[in-house]
Design an enzyme around this catalytic site. Structure first.
Site, PDB file in Angstrom:
ATOM      1  N   THR A 176       3.514   1.808   6.627  1.00 49.79           N
ATOM      2  CA  THR A 176       4.711   2.170   7.375  1.00 49.79           C
ATOM      3  C   THR A 176       5.016   1.154   8.466  1.00 49.79           C
ATOM      4  O   THR A 176       4.106   0.455   8.932  1.00 49.79           O
ATOM      5  CB  THR A 176       4.479   3.557   8.024  1.00 49.79           C
ATOM      6  OG1 THR A 176       5.465   3.790   9.021  1.00 49.79           O
ATOM      7  CG2 THR A 176       3.118   3.643   8.714  1.00 49.79           C
ATOM      8  N   ASP A 177       6.285   1.115   8.904  1.00 48.36           N
ATOM      9  CA  ASP A 177       6.625   0.237  10.036  1.00 48.36           C
ATOM     10  C   ASP A 177       6.127   0.822  11.366  1.00 48.36           C
ATOM     11  O   ASP A 177       6.154   0.139  12.392  1.00 48.36           O
ATOM     12  CB  ASP A 177       8.141  -0.020  10.091  1.00 48.36           C
ATOM     13  CG  ASP A 177       8.984   1.231  10.335  1.00 48.36           C
ATOM     14  OD1 ASP A 177       8.432   2.355  10.332  1.00 48.36           O
ATOM     15  OD2 ASP A 177      10.207   1.084  10.526  1.00 48.36           O
ATOM     16  N   GLU A 178       5.677   2.090  11.336  1.00 49.03           N
ATOM     17  CA  GLU A 178       5.246   2.720  12.599  1.00 49.03           C
ATOM     18  C   GLU A 178       4.004   2.049  13.178  1.00 49.03           C
ATOM     19  O   GLU A 178       3.711   2.203  14.362  1.00 49.03           O
ATOM     20  CB  GLU A 178       5.011   4.221  12.399  1.00 49.03           C
ATOM     21  CG  GLU A 178       6.262   4.928  11.912  1.00 49.03           C
ATOM     22  CD  GLU A 178       6.239   6.437  12.079  1.00 49.03           C
ATOM     23  OE1 GLU A 178       5.515   6.936  12.949  1.00 49.03           O
ATOM     24  OE2 GLU A 178       6.958   7.110  11.326  1.00 49.03           O
ATOM     25  N   TYR A 192      -1.001   9.477  13.561  1.00 52.95           N
ATOM     26  CA  TYR A 192      -0.587   9.065  12.204  1.00 52.95           C
ATOM     27  C   TYR A 192      -0.529   7.540  12.096  1.00 52.95           C
ATOM     28  O   TYR A 192      -1.168   6.937  11.230  1.00 52.95           O
ATOM     29  CB  TYR A 192       0.789   9.668  11.856  1.00 52.95           C
ATOM     30  CG  TYR A 192       1.468   8.992  10.682  1.00 52.95           C
ATOM     31  CD1 TYR A 192       0.926   9.056   9.406  1.00 52.95           C
ATOM     32  CD2 TYR A 192       2.648   8.258  10.854  1.00 52.95           C
ATOM     33  CE1 TYR A 192       1.529   8.414   8.325  1.00 52.95           C
ATOM     34  CE2 TYR A 192       3.262   7.617   9.781  1.00 52.95           C
ATOM     35  CZ  TYR A 192       2.695   7.695   8.523  1.00 52.95           C
ATOM     36  OH  TYR A 192       3.293   7.065   7.460  1.00 52.95           O
ATOM     37  N   LYS A 240      -2.816   4.849   9.931  1.00 48.44           N
ATOM     38  CA  LYS A 240      -2.255   3.938   8.930  1.00 48.44           C
ATOM     39  C   LYS A 240      -2.581   2.492   9.299  1.00 48.44           C
ATOM     40  O   LYS A 240      -2.881   1.670   8.428  1.00 48.44           O
ATOM     41  CB  LYS A 240      -0.731   4.129   8.822  1.00 48.44           C
ATOM     42  CG  LYS A 240      -0.290   5.417   8.166  1.00 48.44           C
ATOM     43  CD  LYS A 240      -0.728   5.566   6.717  1.00 48.44           C
ATOM     44  CE  LYS A 240      -0.073   4.576   5.789  1.00 48.44           C
ATOM     45  NZ  LYS A 240      -0.402   4.860   4.361  1.00 48.44           N
TER      46      LYS A 240
HETATM   47  N1  LIG Z   1       7.998   8.943   4.223  1.00 46.30           N
HETATM   48  C1  LIG Z   1       8.289   7.791   4.828  1.00 46.30           C
HETATM   49  O1  LIG Z   1       9.365   7.660   5.416  1.00 46.30           O
HETATM   50  C2  LIG Z   1       7.338   6.618   4.743  1.00 46.30           C
HETATM   51  C3  LIG Z   1       7.758   5.391   5.205  1.00 46.30           C
HETATM   52  C4  LIG Z   1       6.899   4.277   5.074  1.00 46.30           C
HETATM   53  C5  LIG Z   1       5.658   4.430   4.508  1.00 46.30           C
HETATM   54  N2  LIG Z   1       5.241   5.669   4.092  1.00 46.30           N
HETATM   55  C6  LIG Z   1       3.895   5.761   3.466  1.00 46.30           C
HETATM   56  O2  LIG Z   1       4.110   6.011   2.084  1.00 46.30           O
HETATM   57  C7  LIG Z   1       3.080   6.847   1.577  1.00 46.30           C
HETATM   58  C8  LIG Z   1       3.671   8.074   0.920  1.00 46.30           C
HETATM   59  O3  LIG Z   1       4.451   8.777   1.883  1.00 46.30           O
HETATM   60  P1  LIG Z   1       5.189  10.139   1.502  1.00 46.30           P
HETATM   61  O4  LIG Z   1       6.285  10.338   2.476  1.00 46.30           O
HETATM   62  O5  LIG Z   1       5.476  10.155   0.038  1.00 46.30           O
HETATM   63  O6  LIG Z   1       4.021  11.186   1.819  1.00 46.30           O
HETATM   64  P2  LIG Z   1       3.867  12.708   1.336  1.00 46.30           P
HETATM   65  O7  LIG Z   1       3.200  13.396   2.476  1.00 46.30           O
HETATM   66  O8  LIG Z   1       5.154  13.225   0.827  1.00 46.30           O
HETATM   67  O9  LIG Z   1       2.875  12.606   0.083  1.00 46.30           O
HETATM   68  C9  LIG Z   1       1.523  12.312   0.214  1.00 46.30           C
HETATM   69  C10 LIG Z   1       0.826  12.633  -1.100  1.00 46.30           C
HETATM   70  O10 LIG Z   1      -0.552  12.264  -0.969  1.00 46.30           O
HETATM   71  C11 LIG Z   1      -1.340  13.324  -1.464  1.00 46.30           C
HETATM   72  N3  LIG Z   1      -2.632  13.305  -0.742  1.00 46.30           N
HETATM   73  C12 LIG Z   1      -2.862  13.589   0.575  1.00 46.30           C
HETATM   74  N4  LIG Z   1      -4.174  13.492   0.846  1.00 46.30           N
HETATM   75  C13 LIG Z   1      -4.785  13.103  -0.295  1.00 46.30           C
HETATM   76  C14 LIG Z   1      -6.134  12.810  -0.628  1.00 46.30           C
HETATM   77  N5  LIG Z   1      -7.119  12.919   0.270  1.00 46.30           N
HETATM   78  N6  LIG Z   1      -6.422  12.433  -1.887  1.00 46.30           N
HETATM   79  C15 LIG Z   1      -5.437  12.327  -2.827  1.00 46.30           C
HETATM   80  N7  LIG Z   1      -4.144  12.619  -2.565  1.00 46.30           N
HETATM   81  C16 LIG Z   1      -3.818  12.992  -1.311  1.00 46.30           C
HETATM   82  C17 LIG Z   1      -0.555  14.588  -1.195  1.00 46.30           C
HETATM   83  O11 LIG Z   1      -0.952  15.660  -2.035  1.00 46.30           O
HETATM   84  C18 LIG Z   1       0.866  14.112  -1.469  1.00 46.30           C
HETATM   85  O12 LIG Z   1       1.197  14.256  -2.838  1.00 46.30           O
HETATM   86  C19 LIG Z   1       2.172   7.174   2.754  1.00 46.30           C
HETATM   87  O13 LIG Z   1       1.063   6.293   2.719  1.00 46.30           O
HETATM   88  C20 LIG Z   1       3.029   6.900   3.976  1.00 46.30           C
HETATM   89  O14 LIG Z   1       2.252   6.485   5.065  1.00 46.30           O
HETATM   90  C21 LIG Z   1       6.058   6.760   4.190  1.00 46.30           C
END
Ligand SMILES: NC(=O)c1ccc[n+]([C@@H]2O[C@H](COP(=O)([O-])OP(=O)(O)OC[C@H]3O[C@@H](n4cnc5c(N)ncnc54)[C@H](O)[C@@H]3O)[C@@H](O)[C@H]2O)c1
Length: 350
Positions: free
Chosen positions: A133-135, A159, A163
């Protein structure tokens, strides 16, 4: 190619899997623990494909991760599994440390062992793509700067700190062990199948029920919004064409204040579901979150120059598509809100 995708039942992971199954000939193994954020119903349009397999596994469980790698023999791993909600990380950081840091470490070690035993092209072509993430870059308050791949890390929340730790581990496994790691850091995503605890789906669903639309403080926090399907395309481009050891920032060139986002949703709903009082009247300012960063903004020039990726959606087109998707998929939302998406998968024993 066969891709192992961790967190594939989440918001972004499910978009990546839908993209790959619908637009390529690749095979996908979805490795997901199915926490509250994992929803297999987000994959219903592709889960019948013979190129899709699901493994309910926790990335912290080394023996199970080893088994999945040995059984499926992936050519690349896209690592999205994480605890992802900032407010939850403030209320209870433990799961964030466990999954985001210990889980990433466990996956890196299992991958290293698996990759070291590969030979020839299978070894040379293997990729580990860590999605972040950009955070991690912290707050841009008071400047007009953008985050580049060289911006120093300064995370503010449990969080983003977890990350940031996982990004450092992934890069160290490249530098120390030569594991072919790629890292991407992306801005805020929005779009279909977004869990209703996050700002945009929460606002849409609360508005439809005439409930207050909570906005932290004055709502002047600026985020750079990216439509999730644009992110999925970018991630696939990086895992297939990116250079190991490199980081790519991904963003939508869409800086918006939170209050603007909420007002835009209200105005689209007013047009699509008109009502006598305006949806904007439901906006309610609530006490700001501690440690809340004021501004994030991404310079996505490198991925555009080197890999030819740029977003298809502007904020205006993407947010309209998103509101329309929620209006057309209220049954998906209902099953998340009443918990039946979790009960049925337990009953089905998956
Ligand atoms: N949502 C955003 O805006 C955003 C932006 C940039 C980066 N990200 C990154 O992208 C990735 C996905 O984000 P998202 O929004 O889809 O998250 P989300 O919370 O919607 O999904 C996370 C998934 O990971 C699974 N999970 C959690 N713990 C687990 C574990 N211990 N073992 C296996 N599976 C596990 C969950 O069941 C879920 O399906 C993350 O790494 C997040 O940091 C998200």
């Amino acid at each position: 190619m066969k891709l192992l995708i961790t967190g594939g039942a989440g918001f972004i992971g499910s978009a990546v899997i839908r993209h790959i199954i619908n637009n390529t000939k690749d095979e996908v193994v979805n490795l997901d623990k199915l926490t509250y954020a994992g929803n297999l119903e987000s994959l219903s349009e592709v889960s019948g494909s013979e190129r899709y397999a699901f493994e309910q596994v926790d990335i912290c469980n080394r023996a199970e991760v080893d088994r999945v790698l040995a059984q499926h023999q992936p050519g690349a791993i896209m690592h999205l599994a994480a605890e992802s909600h900032v407010d939850r990380s403030i209320d209870g950081p433990a799961d964030f440390i466990e999954t985001n840091i210990v889980g990433t470490y466990t996956l890196l070690e299992a991958t290293r062992q698996y990759w070291q035993a590969l030979e020839g092209d299978r070894k040379n072509d293997f990729r580990f793509h860590h999605i972040s993430t950009d955070e991690v870059y912290g707050d841009l308050e008071g400047t007009s700067d953008l985050f580049t791949e060289n911006t120093p890390y300064a995370p503010s929340s449990p969080y983003s700190a977890s990350k940031a730790s996982s990004d450092h581990l992934a890069r160290a496994w490249h530098r120390t062990y030569g594991l072919p790691v790629l890292v991407t850091n992306c801005s805020n995503n929005y779009g279909p199948y977004h869990f209703p605890e996050k700002l945009i789906p929460l606002v849409i669903l609360n508005a439809l029920e005439n409930k207050p639309l909570p906005v932290y403080g004055k709502g002047d926090q600026i985020r750079d919004w990216l439509y999730v399907e644009d992110h999925a395309r970018a991630l696939y481009r990086v895992v297939t064409d990116g250079k190991p050891g490199e980081t790519y920032n991904i963003g939508g060139h869409n800086e918006k204040q939170n209050i603007e986002v909420v007002q835009t949703i209200c105005d689209i709903l007013q047009e699509l579901r008109p009502q006598q009082t305006t949806y904007r009247d439901l906006i309610t300012h609530v006490k700001d979150r501690p440690g809340h960063d004021l501004r994030y903004a991404i310079d996505a020039g490198k991925i555009q120059r080197e890999l030819g990726w740029s977003p298809d959606e502007t904020f205006e087109t993407g947010i309209r598509k998103t509101v329309e998707w929620y209006l057309n998929n209220l049954d998906w939302c209902q099953r998340v809100q009443d918990g039946s998406y979790q009960r049925e998968r337990l009953g089905a024993g998956v």
